[in-house]
Design a protein around this motif. Structure first.
Motif, PDB file in Angstrom:
ATOM      1  N   CYS A 173       0.839  -1.201   0.000  1.00 24.77           N
ATOM      2  CA  CYS A 173       0.000   0.000   0.000  1.00 24.77           C
ATOM      3  C   CYS A 173       0.876   1.255   0.000  1.00 24.77           C
ATOM      4  O   CYS A 173       0.658   2.181  -0.785  1.00 24.77           O
ATOM      5  CB  CYS A 173      -0.923  -0.029   1.217  1.00 24.77           C
ATOM      6  SG  CYS A 173      -2.095   1.326   1.297  1.00 24.77           S
ATOM      7  N   GLU A 174       1.893   1.251   0.870  1.00 19.84           N
ATOM      8  CA  GLU A 174       2.793   2.411   0.964  1.00 19.84           C
ATOM      9  C   GLU A 174       3.624   2.568  -0.312  1.00 19.84           C
ATOM     10  O   GLU A 174       3.917   3.681  -0.732  1.00 19.84           O
ATOM     11  CB  GLU A 174       3.709   2.252   2.189  1.00 19.84           C
ATOM     12  CG  GLU A 174       2.946   2.407   3.514  1.00 19.84           C
ATOM     13  CD  GLU A 174       3.807   2.183   4.757  1.00 19.84           C
ATOM     14  OE1 GLU A 174       3.449   2.705   5.821  1.00 19.84           O
ATOM     15  OE2 GLU A 174       4.830   1.475   4.653  1.00 19.84           O
ATOM     16  N   GLY A 218      -0.172   4.812  -0.894  1.00 19.30           N
ATOM     17  CA  GLY A 218      -1.121   4.782   0.225  1.00 19.30           C
ATOM     18  C   GLY A 218      -0.409   4.888   1.556  1.00 19.30           C
ATOM     19  O   GLY A 218       0.797   5.164   1.607  1.00 19.30           O
ATOM     20  N   ASN A 219      -1.158   4.681   2.633  1.00 24.63           N
ATOM     21  CA  ASN A 219      -0.523   4.725   3.949  1.00 24.63           C
ATOM     22  C   ASN A 219      -0.982   3.555   4.823  1.00 24.63           C
ATOM     23  O   ASN A 219      -1.898   2.811   4.458  1.00 24.63           O
ATOM     24  CB  ASN A 219      -0.783   6.070   4.643  1.00 24.63           C
ATOM     25  CG  ASN A 219      -2.271   6.311   4.858  1.00 24.63           C
ATOM     26  OD1 ASN A 219      -2.986   5.437   5.356  1.00 24.63           O
ATOM     27  ND2 ASN A 219      -2.751   7.483   4.467  1.00 24.63           N
ATOM     28  N   ALA A 267      -4.439   0.595   4.911  1.00 24.53           N
ATOM     29  CA  ALA A 267      -4.231  -0.843   4.716  1.00 24.53           C
ATOM     30  C   ALA A 267      -4.536  -1.670   5.962  1.00 24.53           C
ATOM     31  O   ALA A 267      -4.729  -2.893   5.859  1.00 24.53           O
ATOM     32  CB  ALA A 267      -2.789  -1.096   4.278  1.00 24.53           C
ATOM     33  N   GLY A 272      -3.266  -4.504  -0.517  1.00 27.17           N
ATOM     34  CA  GLY A 272      -2.518  -3.274  -0.241  1.00 27.17           C
ATOM     35  C   GLY A 272      -2.402  -2.403  -1.475  1.00 27.17           C
ATOM     36  O   GLY A 272      -2.574  -1.172  -1.406  1.00 27.17           O
ATOM     37  N   GLY A 295      -3.985   1.285  -1.995  1.00 26.21           N
ATOM     38  CA  GLY A 295      -3.027   2.382  -2.155  1.00 26.21           C
ATOM     39  C   GLY A 295      -3.165   3.119  -3.472  1.00 26.21           C
ATOM     40  O   GLY A 295      -2.472   4.110  -3.701  1.00 26.21           O
ATOM     41  N   LYS A 323      10.877   3.460  -1.448  1.00 26.61           N
ATOM     42  CA  LYS A 323       9.603   2.887  -0.977  1.00 26.61           C
ATOM     43  C   LYS A 323       9.562   1.365  -1.154  1.00 26.61           C
ATOM     44  O   LYS A 323       8.820   0.675  -0.448  1.00 26.61           O
ATOM     45  CB  LYS A 323       8.437   3.519  -1.739  1.00 26.61           C
ATOM     46  CG  LYS A 323       8.127   4.952  -1.299  1.00 26.61           C
ATOM     47  CD  LYS A 323       6.867   5.448  -1.974  1.00 26.61           C
ATOM     48  CE  LYS A 323       6.481   6.824  -1.457  1.00 26.61           C
ATOM     49  NZ  LYS A 323       5.327   7.384  -2.184  1.00 26.61           N
TER      50      LYS A 323
END
Lengths: 335, 335
Positions: free
Chosen positions: A93-94, A98-99, A103, A232, A236, A319
């Protein structure tokens, strides 16, 4: 609804019988993949995520009435474990923008279903194992009927948790996550792998055995990790291509996890593992060491790790660091 | 998310210990409730719905690979049965302005979870029953481990089916259905009732026994029917007040169903029922006939039927006819 890998799970790693393990073609890799371990502190990352996931799980399945069923659910859910599925979900997700909070409900749901698998796997009618994570297995404490029902209750709770507590994304995305999640844990995913695994005792050690073993591991373990990565990624805001790549990553990582599990089963003691060692051997189950030997199993694990990491080329490497390092971690784990 | 009845399931029918069965206050009813049976052909309605539900179930769980798990799922799912949950779901949806096709995925999902309950109930670690719907029970045909896993697979498939095939309503409504559905089949719903039921053998026959029996039936059976009515109502566009009334209807009808089940268990033969008769007696389980006798059980059933039907006052009576007649049907069923 988009199914990026529907029908492909069997053929992705080994598209034809000619390309199974022994013919696995080498690929070139960027040399900084292993080197990322020195730049990224996976241990700190995992400890932080495990801590936050454990707190979220504790809150997601509180000790309510009726207490017996909730105690049984919590006994297996909160008994430690590597939390690999939740971490892959959050990291995916990240990775795509996303964060963690978006998730987290899905991450918890994945762990609930994972707990169900372990609880049911240990039942007398399945692996009949008295020990799990260094403690008596669930049915030894609560009785078989409670374990069966608590497992089902965790599945229901998993879907309730995703549906009612996910915030910050559209209902369409949450529905898509539920659909993919259910598909990958269902009769063509994790359950298919479990049934095949339980049927595998005493099988032949020929090429057919290797094909069957791939099937078991790709479904039983890799499908759960695939659900983690896909959930995820969808939450995200990943593109379809990104979802596809994360799916491939997770299938390789999932198979890698299981190859390592097979290796550890024959090389470690019960005390070291926190579960019964050598049980696959005793049950005459198919394993990679049995079919191709320990050394070739280790070589195969190394190749799967690189194949997984290759899927992350093109993403923001900072990331992607957790997922790159996770593949390293899985391939070097000692328990 | 709105939970119209959260925390109320125990207290609705019997809000305090003083108002339990023996003190149950009489209410007045419109005389045309029973009379509706003559105006509405329930048998034709149910046969039509059973036919369309069976076709939808057959399509929702096709015989795919791996075949063994799908055969086990289909064996119990497609073995007949009254399809009461799906019919209540569809009838509730139609009552508030929806249609059959909107409700069908949820209707099928309800039956999948119902099949899981029956499959698991028959396991040796639960009721240990060899007979179900006149045929060998699932584990006698496929083995215990397949039955446990096929049950879990049906739960996953149920959620996948709702999430991916419901059309004609907003994603918000579908998510709300998934949340309510999961809550009512989970550890505070159906599973809670199952655990309490299995623990009830040899219990005392005092007032505490009656309270416990209400708890079991309200959770084990009524919660499934409540999920059916709520899902149909949400999908059909019901107001919160309409959802509340249909919830109450379904809880009364669910308890009624179980009181009748208890009565039939002691008054009918295995051949007449298509399952093992007298098994509650043999297992020394709590039942209404055991606690209050056959005649008072019948009186209680009659009162529950009227209480259920009272919830339908104010709805379009033509559209309410199926649910009114269903309550009559449940209270007069012979198997």
């Amino acid at each position: 609804m988009f199914h990026p890998l529907k029908g492909k799970i069997k053929s992705f790693l080994f598209p034809s019988s000619e390309s199974r393990f022994i013919c696995y073609s080498p690929v070139s890799y960027r040399t900084n993949f292993d080197g990322d371990q020195t730049k990224f502190d996976l241990k700190a990352y995992m400890l932080q995520k495990i801590n936050v996931v454990n707190k979220a799980l504790d809150a997601a399945v509180p000790l309510r009435n009726p207490t017996k069923i909730h105690e049984s659910m919590r006994y297996s859910l909160l008994s430690g474990g590597k939390r690999i599925c939740p971490i892959v979900c959050i990291a995916s997700c990240e990775l795509v923008g996303g964060n963690e909070s978006i998730a987290m409900p899905s991450a918890c749901a994945l762990e609930m279903v994972h707990a169900t698998c372990l609880m049911h796997d240990d039942l007398p009618c399945m692996d009949n194992d008295d020990l799990r994570r260094g403690r008596p297995s669930n049915h030894k404490v609560f009785g078989e009927y409670v374990t069966v029902l608590a497992g089902c209750a965790l599945i229901a709770r998993a879907f309730e948790h995703i549906a009612t507590t996910t915030v910050g994304v559209t209902p369409e995305k949450i529905l898509r996550v539920i659909g993919e999640f259910a598909r990958l844990i269902g009769p063509e995913g994790v359950v298919a792998g479990q049934v095949a695994d339980l049927k595998s005792g005493g099988q032949d050690q020929s090429d057919m055995g290797l094909e069957k073993l791939e099937y078991i591991h790709l479904h039983k373990t890799a499908a759960a990790l695939e659900a983690s990565a896909i959930a995820g990624a969808i939450l995200g805001g990943a593109s379809d291509e990104e979802i596809e790549r994360l799916s491939k990553y997770s299938r390789c990582a999932g198979l890698l996890f299981q190859v390592m599990d097979d290796i550890l089963d024959v090389t470690k003691s019960s005390q070291e593992l926190g579960k019964t060692a050598g049980k696959d051997l005793l049950a005459n189950k198919l394993t990679y060491p049995k079919l191709i030997g320990i050394e070739k199993s280790r070589e195969f694990a190394e190749k799967l790790k690189r194949e997984a990491q290759e899927q992350l080329i093109g993403f923001d490497q900072e990331k992607a660091a957790p997922l790159i390092a996770m593949a390293n971690y899985i391939s070097h784990r000692q328990k």
